[in-house]
Design an enzyme around this catalytic site. Structure first.
Site, PDB file in Angstrom:
ATOM      1  N   ARG A 186       0.833  -1.194   0.000  1.00  0.00           N
ATOM      2  CA  ARG A 186       0.000   0.000   0.000  1.00  0.00           C
ATOM      3  C   ARG A 186       0.877   1.257   0.000  1.00  0.00           C
ATOM      4  O   ARG A 186       2.073   1.191   0.240  1.00  0.00           O
ATOM      5  CB  ARG A 186      -0.917   0.016   1.233  1.00  0.00           C
ATOM      6  CG  ARG A 186      -2.020  -1.014   1.194  1.00  0.00           C
ATOM      7  CD  ARG A 186      -2.794  -1.066   2.512  1.00  0.00           C
ATOM      8  NE  ARG A 186      -1.999  -1.639   3.603  1.00  0.00           N
ATOM      9  CZ  ARG A 186      -2.432  -1.781   4.851  1.00  0.00           C
ATOM     10  NH1 ARG A 186      -3.644  -1.361   5.178  1.00  0.00           N
ATOM     11  NH2 ARG A 186      -1.657  -2.320   5.772  1.00  0.00           N
ATOM     12  N   GLU A 246      -5.859   5.187  13.755  1.00  0.00           N
ATOM     13  CA  GLU A 246      -6.804   4.294  14.431  1.00  0.00           C
ATOM     14  C   GLU A 246      -7.483   4.911  15.643  1.00  0.00           C
ATOM     15  O   GLU A 246      -8.443   4.339  16.166  1.00  0.00           O
ATOM     16  CB  GLU A 246      -6.119   2.977  14.840  1.00  0.00           C
ATOM     17  CG  GLU A 246      -5.124   3.065  15.984  1.00  0.00           C
ATOM     18  CD  GLU A 246      -3.724   3.446  15.553  1.00  0.00           C
ATOM     19  OE1 GLU A 246      -2.807   3.375  16.389  1.00  0.00           O
ATOM     20  OE2 GLU A 246      -3.530   3.819  14.374  1.00  0.00           O
ATOM     21  N   LYS A 253       1.554   2.163   7.356  1.00  0.00           N
ATOM     22  CA  LYS A 253       1.912   1.378   8.529  1.00  0.00           C
ATOM     23  C   LYS A 253       2.845   2.153   9.451  1.00  0.00           C
ATOM     24  O   LYS A 253       3.473   3.134   9.060  1.00  0.00           O
ATOM     25  CB  LYS A 253       2.581   0.066   8.104  1.00  0.00           C
ATOM     26  CG  LYS A 253       1.639  -0.901   7.399  1.00  0.00           C
ATOM     27  CD  LYS A 253       0.433  -1.261   8.254  1.00  0.00           C
ATOM     28  CE  LYS A 253       0.792  -2.093   9.467  1.00  0.00           C
ATOM     29  NZ  LYS A 253      -0.395  -2.405  10.312  1.00  0.00           N
ATOM     30  N   VAL A 297      -7.704 -10.865  13.558  1.00  0.00           N
ATOM     31  CA  VAL A 297      -7.659  -9.562  12.899  1.00  0.00           C
ATOM     32  C   VAL A 297      -7.205  -8.481  13.875  1.00  0.00           C
ATOM     33  O   VAL A 297      -6.790  -7.397  13.471  1.00  0.00           O
ATOM     34  CB  VAL A 297      -9.041  -9.220  12.298  1.00  0.00           C
ATOM     35  CG1 VAL A 297      -8.970  -7.941  11.473  1.00  0.00           C
ATOM     36  CG2 VAL A 297      -9.532 -10.360  11.405  1.00  0.00           C
ATOM     37  N   HIS A 319      -0.793   1.878  16.227  1.00  0.00           N
ATOM     38  CA  HIS A 319      -1.090   0.749  17.112  1.00  0.00           C
ATOM     39  C   HIS A 319      -0.032   0.639  18.212  1.00  0.00           C
ATOM     40  O   HIS A 319       0.561  -0.416  18.446  1.00  0.00           O
ATOM     41  CB  HIS A 319      -1.182  -0.563  16.318  1.00  0.00           C
ATOM     42  CG  HIS A 319      -2.260  -0.550  15.274  1.00  0.00           C
ATOM     43  ND1 HIS A 319      -3.599  -0.604  15.581  1.00  0.00           N
ATOM     44  CD2 HIS A 319      -2.188  -0.483  13.918  1.00  0.00           C
ATOM     45  CE1 HIS A 319      -4.311  -0.576  14.459  1.00  0.00           C
ATOM     46  NE2 HIS A 319      -3.490  -0.495  13.452  1.00  0.00           N
ATOM     47  N   ASP A 345      -2.803  -6.355  15.329  1.00  0.00           N
ATOM     48  CA  ASP A 345      -2.145  -5.052  15.451  1.00  0.00           C
ATOM     49  C   ASP A 345      -2.263  -4.479  16.852  1.00  0.00           C
ATOM     50  O   ASP A 345      -1.454  -3.645  17.260  1.00  0.00           O
ATOM     51  CB  ASP A 345      -2.758  -4.049  14.463  1.00  0.00           C
ATOM     52  CG  ASP A 345      -2.129  -4.154  13.075  1.00  0.00           C
ATOM     53  OD1 ASP A 345      -0.942  -4.470  12.992  1.00  0.00           O
ATOM     54  OD2 ASP A 345      -2.840  -3.933  12.090  1.00  0.00           O
ATOM     55  N   VAL A 399      -1.576 -12.353  10.302  1.00  0.00           N
ATOM     56  CA  VAL A 399      -0.843 -11.364   9.505  1.00  0.00           C
ATOM     57  C   VAL A 399      -1.213  -9.956   9.964  1.00  0.00           C
ATOM     58  O   VAL A 399      -2.388  -9.594  10.020  1.00  0.00           O
ATOM     59  CB  VAL A 399      -1.149 -11.536   8.006  1.00  0.00           C
ATOM     60  CG1 VAL A 399      -0.492 -10.423   7.193  1.00  0.00           C
ATOM     61  CG2 VAL A 399      -0.650 -12.900   7.523  1.00  0.00           C
ATOM     62  N   ALA A 400      -0.186  -9.180  10.294  1.00  0.00           N
ATOM     63  CA  ALA A 400      -0.430  -7.872  10.911  1.00  0.00           C
ATOM     64  C   ALA A 400      -0.842  -6.792   9.919  1.00  0.00           C
ATOM     65  O   ALA A 400      -1.383  -5.769  10.328  1.00  0.00           O
ATOM     66  CB  ALA A 400       0.820  -7.423  11.669  1.00  0.00           C
ATOM     67  N   ASN A 401      -0.591  -7.005   8.639  1.00  0.00           N
ATOM     68  CA  ASN A 401      -1.023  -6.013   7.643  1.00  0.00           C
ATOM     69  C   ASN A 401      -1.829  -6.718   6.550  1.00  0.00           C
ATOM     70  O   ASN A 401      -1.508  -6.677   5.376  1.00  0.00           O
ATOM     71  CB  ASN A 401       0.168  -5.260   7.047  1.00  0.00           C
ATOM     72  CG  ASN A 401       1.180  -6.172   6.361  1.00  0.00           C
ATOM     73  OD1 ASN A 401       1.361  -7.318   6.751  1.00  0.00           O
ATOM     74  ND2 ASN A 401       1.840  -5.667   5.336  1.00  0.00           N
TER      75      ASN A 401
END
Length: 366
Positions: free
Chosen positions: A15, A118, A75, A267, A96, A270, A298-300
């Site tokens: 991304r 977030e 990120k 999910v 996070h 993070d 998976v963190a992303n």
């Protein structure tokens, strides 16, 4: 203002923090935008697209950080970026913090202004900059979970939708927020039998009203969770506490009650994860097995579908980026209480109490 868009360097993160459309809006407002070369390549945006929108392409991540007053990312910064962040520089991204004391201390030491996507929060408690990625992650959790249920990847060998004469798979979704709703919608669309749990009865009533009949609701308690995990094929953890560590709803001892090959997708990784056995994984090595239970953490997760994720994210972040650029971070946060909730660390001080609480620090919030 000078805004920098570096290339993301986290494992398999494709991304980018801004689309060419976002660059166009900023340059139209007389701001300068520096984009690292090939920063948007993984999302389908090329250097010439950014240049045509008015960006200046810089060759290295060091150049982007050095030239910019504000960094717009996707990120959290990783170790290689810590020393690139300057005092008084605004960094606008997902952080996070509650899941990493190392990152938190690094940003404190940088003396920068850390505004976390977030925790930007509307008056009604909604999190506008978390919603699109939660939507993507919620839907992807079923897509990935269905794949890892296949026997060659050590799953139970269950087709979620079943076939005539064979009942569908059972999906347990913990949390009826954005992630949980999107996961339930995808699982239901595949024909799975879905149970969604939450402690918010108002939200469960809403789910009950809008979801098809094969999505059932149940109040979340340890007793009920222990009962449901024994029959679930796929378990989705989608519980969020704003800015704080996720609660551990499934403990290690519960794994023995699950059938071999059960898949659990966290999910909430993070924010530290809502399974006790959660440890962050990457798209390169997405799963691991404990007690015959397949863990996908998976963190992303949205990074695997970067075009969709980038456009969805920048649709909601751009108005805030424009506000910060036009007014400066101080005035923008003074005049916009939604944006001010995103302030996590300011010039070496933690100003978001849940972060301090996560590490048992004495908060300095005034």
């Amino acid at each position: 203002m000078k805004i920098g868009v570096p290339k993301e360097i986290k494992n398999n993160e494709s991304r980018v923090g801004m689309t060419p459309a976002g660059v166009f809006e900023l340059t139209k407002n007389n701001h300068t935008v520096y984009v690292q070369t090939d920063a948007g390549f993984g999302s389908g945006f090329f250097n010439k697209d950014y240049e045509e929108a008015g960006a200046i392409i810089l060759n290295s991540i060091e150049d982007v950080y050095a030239a910019s007053d504000m960094i717009v990312k996707v990120k959290e910064p990783i170790e290689e970026e810590y020393t690139l962040i300057k005092p008084d520089q605004v960094v606008f991204t997902y952080f996070h913090f509650a899941s990493s004391e190392t990152l938190t201390r690094a940003m404190i030491n940088s003396k920068s202004i850390c505004i976390a996507y977030e925790t930007v929060e509307e008056k009604d408690g909604s999190l506008p900059l978390l919603v699109p990625m939660s939507e993507v992650a919620g839907r992807m959790s079923i897509q990935q979970g269905a794949k890892y249920l296949e026997k060659p990847i050590k799953g139970r060998g269950v087709l979620l939708g079943g076939v005539p004469g064979v009942p569908p798979g059972k999906v347990l979704v913990l949390g009826a927020g954005i992630v949980g709703m999107q996961a339930a919608k995808m699982a239901a669309g595949l024909g799975a039998h879905v149970t969604i749990m939450d402690i918010n009865m108002k939200q469960l009533r809403y789910v009950n009203d809008v979801m098809p009949n094969h999505v059932v609701t149940e109040f979340s308690s340890e007793y009920n969770i222990r009962k449901r995990i024994k029959e679930a094929d796929l378990i989705i953890g989608g519980v969020l506490i704003k800015g704080a560590k996720a609660p551990k709803l499934i403990t290690k001892d519960m794994l023995k009650d699950m059938r071999p090959g059960t898949v659990i997708v966290d999910v909430a990784v993070d924010q530290g994860g809502c399974f006790e056995t959660t440890k962050a994984t990457t798209h390169e090595n997405p799963t691991y097995i404990i007690d015959d239970v397949v863990h996908y953490c998976v963190a992303n997760m949205p990074g695997a579908v970067p075009y969709t994720s980038t456009v969805a994210l920048t649709n909601v972040t751009l108005p805030y980026v424009l506000r910060l650029a036009n007014q400066g971070w101080v005035k923008a946060c003074e005049t916009d209480t939604t944006l001010s909730k995103g302030l996590n660390i300011v010039k070496g001080r933690v100003v978001y109490k849940e972060i301090a609480e996560a590490f048992n620090w004495e908060t300095e919030i005034s």
